[in-house]
Scaffold this motif. Structure first.
Motif, short mmCIF file in Angstrom:
data_model
loop_
_atom_site.label_atom_id
_atom_site.label_comp_id
_atom_site.label_asym_id
_atom_site.label_seq_id
_atom_site.Cartn_x
_atom_site.Cartn_y
_atom_site.Cartn_z
N PHE A 149 6.25 5.29 -2.28
CA PHE A 149 7.54 4.59 -2.28
C PHE A 149 7.29 3.12 -1.98
O PHE A 149 6.62 2.78 -1.00
CB PHE A 149 8.47 5.17 -1.21
CG PHE A 149 8.94 6.55 -1.54
CD1 PHE A 149 10.17 6.77 -2.11
CD2 PHE A 149 8.14 7.65 -1.27
CE1 PHE A 149 10.60 8.06 -2.43
CE2 PHE A 149 8.55 8.94 -1.57
CZ PHE A 149 9.78 9.15 -2.15
N ASN A 150 7.86 2.26 -2.81
CA ASN A 150 7.80 0.83 -2.55
C ASN A 150 8.77 0.52 -1.40
O ASN A 150 9.67 1.31 -1.11
CB ASN A 150 8.20 0.07 -3.81
CG ASN A 150 7.72 -1.37 -3.81
OD1 ASN A 150 7.42 -1.93 -2.76
ND2 ASN A 150 7.66 -1.97 -4.98
N ASP A 151 8.61 -0.63 -0.78
CA ASP A 151 9.49 -0.99 0.32
C ASP A 151 10.89 -1.38 -0.14
O ASP A 151 11.73 -1.78 0.66
CB ASP A 151 8.86 -2.10 1.16
CG ASP A 151 7.67 -1.59 1.96
OD1 ASP A 151 7.58 -0.36 2.18
OD2 ASP A 151 6.83 -2.41 2.38
N THR A 152 11.17 -1.25 -1.43
CA THR A 152 12.51 -1.45 -1.96
C THR A 152 13.39 -0.21 -1.75
O THR A 152 14.60 -0.29 -1.87
CB THR A 152 12.45 -1.75 -3.46
OG1 THR A 152 11.74 -0.67 -4.11
CG2 THR A 152 11.74 -3.06 -3.74
N VAL A 153 12.78 0.93 -1.43
CA VAL A 153 13.51 2.20 -1.29
C VAL A 153 13.94 2.39 0.16
O VAL A 153 13.13 2.27 1.08
CB VAL A 153 12.64 3.39 -1.75
CG1 VAL A 153 13.35 4.71 -1.50
CG2 VAL A 153 12.28 3.24 -3.21
N THR A 154 15.22 2.73 0.33
CA THR A 154 15.74 2.98 1.68
C THR A 154 16.11 4.44 1.92
O THR A 154 16.26 4.86 3.06
CB THR A 154 16.99 2.11 1.96
OG1 THR A 154 17.98 2.40 0.98
CG2 THR A 154 16.63 0.63 1.95
#
Length: 192
Positions: A42-47
């Motif tokens: 998961f990229n750090d764009t995913v919450t």
């Protein structure tokens, strides 16, 4: 690609996907890659990992949740039967209903400092769980039978590491783990 939210490895090749901050269930993704993907990042764009989004991904052996995921939705990783360990990032606040249920090969579950809530059945049937680590300065709220029905759901960790000064708080919070205080150990003595 420059912009991606999740990537998964299939036959040695990365497949990149743009999902937005919440990774939702995709029947196309599941039907095509569920029995092929071995790694998931998961990229750090995913919450948020949404409802049932990676349920039954039986060939996963590695999941990197990144640093921005705050919630694992209900059934999000249920029955990922070959996942050997999971490191929960410090930003994660909630583990949803049956989110990791049936992940029967997880032997290490290392939960970061931000966890506030474990929903019912969230960690049921983790048959191989040997080491459960809690790092939070506050014990999480545990709903229903998060670990199974009085421990009969197969989640029976041998070692439960908690912050040194919070033994009483954690043992009260983890009421569903009724295995005796001898399994609770100070986090300071944990050696990876």
């Amino acid at each position: 690609p420059e912009n991606w939210d999740i990537k998964y490895k299939v036959n040695g090749q990365w497949i990149y996907e743009t999902t937005g901050p919440i990774v939702e269930l995709s029947e196309e993704r599941n039907n095509t890659y569920r029995n092929l993907a071995t790694e998931l990042v998961f990229n750090d764009t995913v919450t948020e990992v949404g409802y049932m989004s990676f349920q039954h991904w039986k060939t996963l052996i590695s999941v990197d949740l990144g640093q921005s995921v705050t919630k694992l939705g209900a059934y999000s990783f249920e029955m990922c039967k070959n996942l050997p360990k999971l490191i929960i990032p410090n930003n994660l606040q909630a583990i949803g209903n049956t989110a990791l249920g049936g992940c029967e090969k997880i032997s290490l579950l290392d939960i970061g400092t931000g966890l506030e809530l474990i929903e019912q059945w969230a960690l049921v049937n983790l048959y191989s769980l040997n080491t459960l680590i809690f790092r939070g300065p506050v014990a999480p709220t545990v709903k229903g039978y998060a670990f199974g029905n009085g421990g009969s759901g197969g989640t029976n960790p041998l070692n439960i590491y908690v912050p040194d000064n919070l033994f009483d708080d954690y043992s009260a919070s983890l009421w569903n783990l009724t295995f005796g205080t001898e399994r609770f150990k100070p986090l300071s003595i944990y050696i990876p």
